[in-house]
Design a protein around this motif. Structure first.
Motif, PDB file in Angstrom:
ATOM      1  N   TYR A  86     -78.727 -59.220  43.533  1.00 49.19           N
ATOM      2  CA  TYR A  86     -80.123 -59.896  43.872  1.00 49.19           C
ATOM      3  C   TYR A  86     -81.316 -59.009  43.764  1.00 49.19           C
ATOM      4  O   TYR A  86     -81.597 -58.612  44.925  1.00 49.19           O
ATOM      5  N   PHE A  94     -79.556 -59.130  51.619  1.00 38.02           N
ATOM      6  CA  PHE A  94     -78.527 -59.247  50.710  1.00 38.02           C
ATOM      7  C   PHE A  94     -77.421 -59.178  51.571  1.00 38.02           C
ATOM      8  O   PHE A  94     -76.429 -60.179  51.420  1.00 38.02           O
ATOM      9  N   ARG A  96     -76.938 -59.685  54.640  1.00 41.76           N
ATOM     10  CA  ARG A  96     -76.928 -60.782  55.715  1.00 41.76           C
ATOM     11  C   ARG A  96     -76.575 -62.343  54.707  1.00 41.76           C
ATOM     12  O   ARG A  96     -75.817 -62.995  55.320  1.00 41.76           O
ATOM     13  N   TYR A  97     -77.082 -62.236  53.577  1.00 40.74           N
ATOM     14  CA  TYR A  97     -76.537 -63.364  52.816  1.00 40.74           C
ATOM     15  C   TYR A  97     -75.089 -63.314  52.523  1.00 40.74           C
ATOM     16  O   TYR A  97     -74.451 -64.551  52.621  1.00 40.74           O
ATOM     17  N   GLU A 100     -73.282 -64.487  55.646  1.00 39.09           N
ATOM     18  CA  GLU A 100     -73.300 -66.133  55.683  1.00 39.09           C
ATOM     19  C   GLU A 100     -72.351 -66.641  54.559  1.00 39.09           C
ATOM     20  O   GLU A 100     -71.731 -67.532  54.911  1.00 39.09           O
ATOM     21  N   LEU A 101     -72.335 -66.196  53.466  1.00 39.79           N
ATOM     22  CA  LEU A 101     -71.448 -66.957  52.197  1.00 39.79           C
ATOM     23  C   LEU A 101     -70.125 -66.469  52.622  1.00 39.79           C
ATOM     24  O   LEU A 101     -68.946 -67.555  52.658  1.00 39.79           O
ATOM     25  N   LYS A 102     -69.674 -65.581  53.384  1.00 40.83           N
ATOM     26  CA  LYS A 102     -68.413 -65.292  54.022  1.00 40.83           C
ATOM     27  C   LYS A 102     -68.051 -65.715  55.247  1.00 40.83           C
ATOM     28  O   LYS A 102     -67.021 -65.485  55.930  1.00 40.83           O
ATOM     29  N   TYR A 103     -68.696 -66.661  55.886  1.00 40.23           N
ATOM     30  CA  TYR A 103     -68.483 -67.515  57.068  1.00 40.23           C
ATOM     31  C   TYR A 103     -68.463 -66.639  58.249  1.00 40.23           C
ATOM     32  O   TYR A 103     -67.789 -66.504  59.241  1.00 40.23           O
ATOM     33  N   ARG A 106     -72.408 -67.284  63.302  1.00 37.84           N
ATOM     34  CA  ARG A 106     -73.871 -66.967  63.278  1.00 37.84           C
ATOM     35  C   ARG A 106     -74.378 -65.872  64.500  1.00 37.84           C
ATOM     36  O   ARG A 106     -75.140 -64.734  64.306  1.00 37.84           O
ATOM     37  N   ARG A 109     -73.279 -62.138  63.364  1.00 34.98           N
ATOM     38  CA  ARG A 109     -73.869 -61.890  62.107  1.00 34.98           C
ATOM     39  C   ARG A 109     -74.819 -60.801  62.139  1.00 34.98           C
ATOM     40  O   ARG A 109     -74.764 -59.594  61.382  1.00 34.98           O
TER      41      ARG A 109
END
Lengths: 334, 227
Positions: A86, A94, A96-97, A100-103, A106, A109
């Motif tokens: 992206y 990126f 961090r995203y 997040e997508l990979k669970y 929080r 993270r």
């Protein structure tokens, strides 16, 4: 552990991947080799669940990627070919995203993102837009996206393409160190890379597996003859006579004329005989000065080319046989 | 779903699209607020929405055309679809992100309502019905735009296809008046701004959204085995 069982992928009539099976054990680095269009990327896309195989099963750590995609995908970090990213995010955003997508929970993270950025060496560009990064950094960002969340399996599709030599060494070392606690599949068409990093090589051509073995064994297995490369100064052109003087020599093949007047020959001997001593003794008697004498070694490169050639020849032969059968069949009817 | 929603919503505002969308929307709202409300000297907030809905035809495609087309073209769909998130969660994430942008734009129209409150006594229930209906209509449109974006890798094609279908739906009743009940924009205009909320209208708008959300999921799932 990754198990690939009888996997086939068809596009209409075209068979991209034809009934392949292999296994990758835990903490093993496997190289996936093949010429362009051999089916490497298709296979990797199937392993990561991006595309569905037409037939067969792919099991990642006990979870079938088609039946339990969520569980299986959690085990995988994927670095796709051509590093899609992206472009309007920064490396930090990126990663961090992806976390997040990979669970990644929080609470962990921030720490995890920090760890990955540091490990991959992205801290100095972490807040620049990915759009403005150089190819090498983009490659690293993509790699960071794959390893964040510490997945057990890493699938890397041509991870070093387009990098300069220094970056290539860095990425290779990184992959080696990742291999200590990850299962890695890595595709490449650079053979030296594979022989340096991988413990096992899968060679694929036209959608079929041609060979699976360690790099060393592949090199040995395809070493067909017992030959020696000699560089000589041979003013009287006596080299051709040598074949008659040493009975163990099967063939002498002229390779190249060097600029300094020396010539290079390949001397093929009967199998299991080390011809070097004989050559060393015999050549000076014929007024030939030896400049260099070495055993010819097959590299993985040769092994690869030879295997693929063999495969093509077999296929051509099969087709010939088929055609002949057809001709005969037609003739019979007449 | 939340991870995708958050990222998508942010990326609307890290690119010019979010600002262009809200900017054009509010500029047009101001024009219609003047023409349909102020010029007549009335306090009927909902009157401007008869005209405002028509501009959805042209600005929703701006919001939706890149949703999946861009991911496909740039290859980032490989990252997205190999992550442990289901296609359904990804589709809903993107759908609600676009809806949220639209909701932000819609909430800005409360300024006009506040202006009317200052000068008179606008009817609050009708205004709420209108805003609610407008949101449902927008969601129906976004779902179709998203679907169009999932079937091509060319944003422009997705955008034009979306606008074209919206124009068709808009004028469809002119060809055959029986089709009036299937035209989301006309169904909206005939009911919500007059303060009416009929189950038929809500059903049409909601089922329109659901239909195209499901179709988007099916398209993406099918591409996995065809690709």
């Amino acid at each position: 552990m990754i198990e690939i069982k009888n996997v086939t992928k068809k596009y209409g009539d075209f068979v991209a991947v034809n009934n392949i099976s292999f296994q990758v054990k835990d903490r093993e680095i496997v190289g996936f080799l093949g010429p362009n269009g051999a089916g490497k990327t298709t296979t990797m896309n199937m392993i990561t669940g991006f595309i569905e195989p037409t037939k067969g099963e792919i099991i990642i750590n006990g979870n079938d990627i088609s039946k339990k995609p969520k569980k299986a995908k959690r085990e995988i970090g994927y670095m796709p070919e051509n590093v899609p990213l992206y472009l309007d995010l920064t490396p930090r955003e990126f990663v961090r995203y992806m976390a997040e997508l990979k669970y990644v929970p929080r609470k962990e993270r921030k720490k995890e993102v920090e760890r990955v950025l540091e490990e991959i060496g992205l801290l100095e560009v972490q807040n620049k837009l990915i759009r403005n990064l150089s190819r090498g950094y983009k490659q690293r960002v993509s790699m960071a996206g794959a390893i964040v969340g510490n997945p057990d399996v890493l699938i890397l599709d041509e991870p070093t393409v387009g990098l300069d030599p220094k970056q290539i060494t860095e990425i290779r070392n990184l992959i080696k160190s990742l291999g200590k606690n990850h299962t890695v599949i890595l595709s490449s068409h650079i053979l030296s890379e594979v022989s340096q990093i991988c413990e096992k090589v899968v060679i694929i051509n036209k959608g079929k597996i041609v060979a699976i073995d360690t790099p060393q064994k592949l090199e040995n297995a395809t070493k067909d003859d017992n030959s020696v490369i000699v560089t000589v100064e041979d003013k009287d052109n006596n080299m051709k006579k040598i074949k008659e003087n040493i009975k163990e020599v099967k063939e002498i093949e002229h390779i190249v004329d060097n600029e300094d007047g020396t010539k290079q020959y390949r001397v093929v001997a009967e199998s299991d005989i080390d011809i070097r001593r004989k050559l060393f003794e015999e050549l000076p008697k014929n007024n030939i000065t030896i400049f260099e004498l070495k055993k010819s070694e097959t590299t993985l490169e040769d092994a690869f080319l030879r295997l693929i050639d063999k495969d093509v020849n077999i296929q051509e032969d099969n087709e010939k046989i088929k055609k002949e059968k057809k001709k005969k069949g037609k003739g019979g009817k007449k | 779903m939340l991870a995708v929603l958050k990222k998508e919503f942010k990326s609307y505002f890290s690119s010019p699209i979010g600002y262009i969308f809200i900017g054009i929307f509010l500029a047009m709202c101001s024009v219609f607020f003047y023409l349909d409300v102020v010029a007549y000297g009335n306090t009927n907030f909902e009157y401007m929405f008869y005209s405002v809905t028509t501009i959805l035809t042209f600005i929703v495609p701006v919001l939706t055309m890149r949703m999946f087309a861009e991911e496909r073209k740039s290859g980032t769909e490989q990252i997205l679809f190999t992550s442990p998130r289901s296609i359904t969660a990804i589709v809903f994430g993107k759908f609600f992100a676009a809806t949220l942008v639209l909701l932000v734009a819609e909430l800005f129209t409360l300024i006009y309502f506040a202006i009317l409150m200052y000068f008179g006594e606008p009817h609050i229930q009708t205004a709420l019905a209108t805003l609610g209906g407008f949101l449902l209509l927008s969601m129906a449109y976004i779902s179709f735009g998203m679907f169009a974006s999932s079937i091509t890798e060319n944003q422009i094609v997705a955008g034009i296809l979306t606008a074209g279908v919206f124009v068709f739906l808009w004028f469809m009743p002119n060809f055959n008046s029986d089709l009036f009940g299937f035209s989301p924009i006309n169904v909206f205009a005939s009911e919500f701004p007059s303060g009416l909320i009929s189950p038929e209208a809500v059903t049409l708008l909601v089922s329109f959204s659901i239909l195209f959300i499901i179709l988007t999921i099916l398209v993406l799932q099918r591409r996995k085995s065809v690709k």
